[in-house]
Write a protein that holds these residues in place. Sequence first.
Motif, PDB file in Angstrom:
ATOM      1  N   SER A   1     -70.628 -41.292  16.733  1.00  0.00           N
ATOM      2  CA  SER A   1     -70.540 -42.558  17.455  1.00  0.00           C
ATOM      3  C   SER A   1     -71.872 -43.298  17.337  1.00  0.00           C
ATOM      4  O   SER A   1     -72.892 -42.714  16.979  1.00  0.00           O
ATOM      5  CB  SER A   1     -70.171 -42.327  18.919  1.00  0.00           C
ATOM      6  N   TRP A   2     -71.843 -44.589  17.647  1.00  0.00           N
ATOM      7  CA  TRP A   2     -73.026 -45.430  17.563  1.00  0.00           C
ATOM      8  C   TRP A   2     -72.882 -46.566  18.554  1.00  0.00           C
ATOM      9  O   TRP A   2     -71.799 -46.828  19.072  1.00  0.00           O
ATOM     10  CB  TRP A   2     -73.224 -45.966  16.143  1.00  0.00           C
ATOM     11  N   LYS A   3     -73.992 -47.222  18.818  1.00  0.00           N
ATOM     12  CA  LYS A   3     -73.988 -48.374  19.710  1.00  0.00           C
ATOM     13  C   LYS A   3     -73.703 -49.618  18.882  1.00  0.00           C
ATOM     14  O   LYS A   3     -74.307 -49.820  17.831  1.00  0.00           O
ATOM     15  CB  LYS A   3     -75.342 -48.492  20.413  1.00  0.00           C
ATOM     16  N   GLU A   4     -72.777 -50.440  19.372  1.00  0.00           N
ATOM     17  CA  GLU A   4     -72.412 -51.658  18.645  1.00  0.00           C
ATOM     18  C   GLU A   4     -73.585 -52.626  18.579  1.00  0.00           C
ATOM     19  O   GLU A   4     -74.350 -52.739  19.537  1.00  0.00           O
ATOM     20  CB  GLU A   4     -71.221 -52.338  19.313  1.00  0.00           C
ATOM     21  N   PRO A   5     -73.712 -53.344  17.476  1.00  0.00           N
ATOM     22  CA  PRO A   5     -74.799 -54.325  17.375  1.00  0.00           C
ATOM     23  C   PRO A   5     -74.479 -55.576  18.178  1.00  0.00           C
ATOM     24  O   PRO A   5     -73.320 -55.850  18.473  1.00  0.00           O
ATOM     25  CB  PRO A   5     -74.842 -54.642  15.880  1.00  0.00           C
ATOM     26  N   LYS A   6     -75.516 -56.313  18.520  1.00  0.00           N
ATOM     27  CA  LYS A   6     -75.325 -57.606  19.183  1.00  0.00           C
ATOM     28  C   LYS A   6     -75.182 -58.653  18.091  1.00  0.00           C
ATOM     29  O   LYS A   6     -75.907 -58.619  17.111  1.00  0.00           O
ATOM     30  CB  LYS A   6     -76.526 -57.924  20.065  1.00  0.00           C
ATOM     31  N   GLY A   7     -74.271 -59.575  18.256  1.00  0.00           N
ATOM     32  CA  GLY A   7     -74.081 -60.617  17.257  1.00  0.00           C
ATOM     33  C   GLY A   7     -72.694 -60.567  16.647  1.00  0.00           C
ATOM     34  O   GLY A   7     -71.824 -59.822  17.080  1.00  0.00           O
ATOM     35  N   GLU A   8     -72.510 -61.374  15.634  1.00  0.00           N
ATOM     36  CA  GLU A   8     -71.196 -61.516  14.998  1.00  0.00           C
ATOM     37  C   GLU A   8     -71.032 -60.574  13.812  1.00  0.00           C
ATOM     38  O   GLU A   8     -71.915 -60.477  12.957  1.00  0.00           O
ATOM     39  CB  GLU A   8     -71.009 -62.959  14.528  1.00  0.00           C
ATOM     40  N   TYR A   9     -69.895 -59.892  13.771  1.00  0.00           N
ATOM     41  CA  TYR A   9     -69.521 -59.030  12.652  1.00  0.00           C
ATOM     42  C   TYR A   9     -68.028 -58.762  12.772  1.00  0.00           C
ATOM     43  O   TYR A   9     -67.419 -58.974  13.819  1.00  0.00           O
ATOM     44  CB  TYR A   9     -70.339 -57.731  12.653  1.00  0.00           C
ATOM     45  N   ASP A  10     -67.418 -58.305  11.674  1.00  0.00           N
ATOM     46  CA  ASP A  10     -65.967 -58.069  11.653  1.00  0.00           C
ATOM     47  C   ASP A  10     -65.592 -56.616  11.917  1.00  0.00           C
ATOM     48  O   ASP A  10     -64.551 -56.325  12.474  1.00  0.00           O
ATOM     49  CB  ASP A  10     -65.381 -58.480  10.301  1.00  0.00           C
ATOM     50  N   GLY A  11     -66.413 -55.685  11.459  1.00  0.00           N
ATOM     51  CA  GLY A  11     -66.108 -54.266  11.586  1.00  0.00           C
ATOM     52  C   GLY A  11     -67.210 -53.452  10.943  1.00  0.00           C
ATOM     53  O   GLY A  11     -68.342 -53.925  10.782  1.00  0.00           O
ATOM     54  N   TYR A  12     -66.848 -52.226  10.554  1.00  0.00           N
ATOM     55  CA  TYR A  12     -67.833 -51.307  10.001  1.00  0.00           C
ATOM     56  C   TYR A  12     -67.338 -50.657   8.716  1.00  0.00           C
ATOM     57  O   TYR A  12     -66.139 -50.481   8.515  1.00  0.00           O
ATOM     58  CB  TYR A  12     -68.118 -50.166  10.981  1.00  0.00           C
ATOM     59  N   LYS A  13     -68.290 -50.254   7.924  1.00  0.00           N
ATOM     60  CA  LYS A  13     -68.051 -49.366   6.795  1.00  0.00           C
ATOM     61  C   LYS A  13     -68.743 -48.064   7.184  1.00  0.00           C
ATOM     62  O   LYS A  13     -69.946 -48.045   7.462  1.00  0.00           O
ATOM     63  CB  LYS A  13     -68.666 -49.933   5.516  1.00  0.00           C
ATOM     64  N   PHE A  14     -67.984 -46.965   7.259  1.00  0.00           N
ATOM     65  CA  PHE A  14     -68.500 -45.654   7.637  1.00  0.00           C
ATOM     66  C   PHE A  14     -68.458 -44.774   6.398  1.00  0.00           C
ATOM     67  O   PHE A  14     -67.392 -44.540   5.829  1.00  0.00           O
ATOM     68  CB  PHE A  14     -67.643 -45.062   8.756  1.00  0.00           C
ATOM     69  N   ILE A  15     -69.624 -44.304   5.966  1.00  0.00           N
ATOM     70  CA  ILE A  15     -69.728 -43.519   4.736  1.00  0.00           C
ATOM     71  C   ILE A  15     -70.365 -42.177   5.085  1.00  0.00           C
ATOM     72  O   ILE A  15     -71.383 -42.133   5.779  1.00  0.00           O
ATOM     73  CB  ILE A  15     -70.600 -44.245   3.691  1.00  0.00           C
ATOM     74  N   TYR A  16     -69.758 -41.087   4.610  1.00  0.00           N
ATOM     75  CA  TYR A  16     -70.355 -39.771   4.854  1.00  0.00           C
ATOM     76  C   TYR A  16     -70.119 -38.848   3.670  1.00  0.00           C
ATOM     77  O   TYR A  16     -69.199 -39.045   2.876  1.00  0.00           O
ATOM     78  CB  TYR A  16     -69.816 -39.145   6.140  1.00  0.00           C
ATOM     79  N   ASN A  17     -71.006 -37.864   3.548  1.00  0.00           N
ATOM     80  CA  ASN A  17     -70.827 -36.813   2.566  1.00  0.00           C
ATOM     81  C   ASN A  17     -71.563 -35.569   3.028  1.00  0.00           C
ATOM     82  O   ASN A  17     -72.373 -35.615   3.941  1.00  0.00           O
ATOM     83  CB  ASN A  17     -71.287 -37.247   1.171  1.00  0.00           C
ATOM     84  N   THR A  18     -71.224 -34.434   2.396  1.00  0.00           N
ATOM     85  CA  THR A  18     -71.916 -33.196   2.709  1.00  0.00           C
ATOM     86  C   THR A  18     -73.077 -33.046   1.738  1.00  0.00           C
ATOM     87  O   THR A  18     -73.014 -33.518   0.608  1.00  0.00           O
ATOM     88  CB  THR A  18     -70.976 -31.980   2.596  1.00  0.00           C
ATOM     89  N   GLU A  19     -74.128 -32.416   2.213  1.00  0.00           N
ATOM     90  CA  GLU A  19     -75.332 -32.209   1.407  1.00  0.00           C
ATOM     91  C   GLU A  19     -75.351 -30.765   0.927  1.00  0.00           C
ATOM     92  O   GLU A  19     -74.945 -29.889   1.669  1.00  0.00           O
ATOM     93  CB  GLU A  19     -76.577 -32.498   2.247  1.00  0.00           C
TER      94      GLU A  19
END
Length: 151
Positions: A49-67
């Motif tokens: 989870s994360w804290k939403e930014p202040k300002g205008e945006y449409d959504g998020y791109k969430f990218i993850y991988n294993t190291e």
Amino acid sequence: MQVSGSRIKLWCPLISLALIQFFAPVSAQVPVPRRLRFKVLSAGKLLVSWKEPKGEYDGYKFIYNTEPGGETSELQIARGENKAIIKDFNPRKEYSVKVIAVSGNLHSRALQGKYTAEDQSSDGDTTQPQRLKEAGPVEEGNEISGGKAKV
């Protein structure tokens, strides 16, 4: 006299354009998400989870991988949803995560973090927050909780 008159005609529009660019509000920047947190929900699920930014945006791109060198997965997440669940979570692996706010074709800088199970408390919740160091410019307030923060 003709030479100086043509110089004025050339420089006036350039100076005007420079002043407009300098004093105009910057509206093309997408705000950056903040405060990345991890929580183990079960043996096979990790909540990020994360804290939403202040300002205008449409959504998020969430990218993850294993190291190291794991396959990269990407999710599109709607505005107002400030969390994602990694359903193929393996507690013995290290996870690298990026959250990017999106507005049309524009993207924010990435909020980045890494998770390892080494510092996980017995109840599955996160431990003390640690500062996340980014490769690019660092925005104060980007924190990572749980796991171990690595650069």
